[in-house]
Design a protein around this motif. Sequence first.
Motif, PDB file in Angstrom:
ATOM      1  N   LEU A   1       0.825  -1.208   0.000  1.00  0.00           N
ATOM      2  CA  LEU A   1       0.000   0.000   0.000  1.00  0.00           C
ATOM      3  C   LEU A   1       0.857   1.254   0.000  1.00  0.00           C
ATOM      4  O   LEU A   1       0.529   2.238  -0.664  1.00  0.00           O
ATOM      5  N   ALA A   2       1.957   1.237   0.738  1.00  0.00           N
ATOM      6  CA  ALA A   2       2.848   2.401   0.785  1.00  0.00           C
ATOM      7  C   ALA A   2       3.427   2.698  -0.592  1.00  0.00           C
ATOM      8  O   ALA A   2       3.447   3.848  -1.030  1.00  0.00           O
ATOM      9  N   THR A   3       3.872   1.660  -1.292  1.00  0.00           N
ATOM     10  CA  THR A   3       4.452   1.840  -2.621  1.00  0.00           C
ATOM     11  C   THR A   3       3.435   2.422  -3.594  1.00  0.00           C
ATOM     12  O   THR A   3       3.728   3.370  -4.325  1.00  0.00           O
ATOM     13  N   ALA A   4       2.237   1.872  -3.610  1.00  0.00           N
ATOM     14  CA  ALA A   4       1.195   2.370  -4.517  1.00  0.00           C
ATOM     15  C   ALA A   4       0.781   3.796  -4.156  1.00  0.00           C
ATOM     16  O   ALA A   4       0.568   4.632  -5.038  1.00  0.00           O
ATOM     17  N   THR A   5       0.693   4.089  -2.875  1.00  0.00           N
ATOM     18  CA  THR A   5       0.304   5.422  -2.432  1.00  0.00           C
ATOM     19  C   THR A   5       1.361   6.450  -2.822  1.00  0.00           C
ATOM     20  O   THR A   5       1.039   7.499  -3.396  1.00  0.00           O
ATOM     21  N   VAL A   6       2.614   6.154  -2.535  1.00  0.00           N
ATOM     22  CA  VAL A   6       3.699   7.085  -2.857  1.00  0.00           C
ATOM     23  C   VAL A   6       3.814   7.275  -4.373  1.00  0.00           C
ATOM     24  O   VAL A   6       4.040   8.394  -4.849  1.00  0.00           O
ATOM     25  N   ASP A   7       3.646   6.211  -5.130  1.00  0.00           N
ATOM     26  CA  ASP A   7       3.697   6.307  -6.593  1.00  0.00           C
ATOM     27  C   ASP A   7       2.691   7.339  -7.095  1.00  0.00           C
ATOM     28  O   ASP A   7       3.010   8.205  -7.900  1.00  0.00           O
ATOM     29  N   ARG A   8       1.461   7.286  -6.613  1.00  0.00           N
ATOM     30  CA  ARG A   8       0.434   8.221  -7.047  1.00  0.00           C
ATOM     31  C   ARG A   8       0.662   9.615  -6.472  1.00  0.00           C
ATOM     32  O   ARG A   8       0.397  10.611  -7.124  1.00  0.00           O
ATOM     33  N   LEU A   9       1.139   9.682  -5.240  1.00  0.00           N
ATOM     34  CA  LEU A   9       1.390  10.986  -4.622  1.00  0.00           C
ATOM     35  C   LEU A   9       2.475  11.769  -5.347  1.00  0.00           C
ATOM     36  O   LEU A   9       2.352  12.980  -5.532  1.00  0.00           O
ATOM     37  N   LEU A  10       3.544  11.103  -5.723  1.00  0.00           N
ATOM     38  CA  LEU A  10       4.683  11.815  -6.293  1.00  0.00           C
ATOM     39  C   LEU A  10       4.568  12.098  -7.785  1.00  0.00           C
ATOM     40  O   LEU A  10       5.303  12.932  -8.299  1.00  0.00           O
TER      41      LEU A  10
END
Length: 106
Positions: free
Chosen positions: A81-90
């Motif tokens: 979840l962290a990887t997917a969230t950061v991918d979209r955030l950045l």
Amino acid sequence: MRVAWFTLESLTTVIGRAAVDGTTAKAIAKIAIDDIGMLPAGQAAAEALYRLVDAAYERRSLILTSNLHPSGLDTIMPKTLATATVDRLLHHAHLVLMKGTQTVFS
């Protein structure tokens, strides 16, 4: 401009309700989330944050504040979840990193 101001814990409740009735996109009109990373996020909070970021992705702006660098998000939530969230955030983000001296109160 008016915004809704949440902690991750209070956002979890709002997004959880919106996920049930299908109104997640409406619930995130203008949101600022403060202090992500102050406490570990449980599974429900991690999923709520991901749902919020995913619903806003390339549609709306989000303001997130944290004492964590984006690469450290997996220290408070599951790595997937962290990887997917950061991918979209950045993607298309304006990242503001600040450093300063620590103030000690006595």
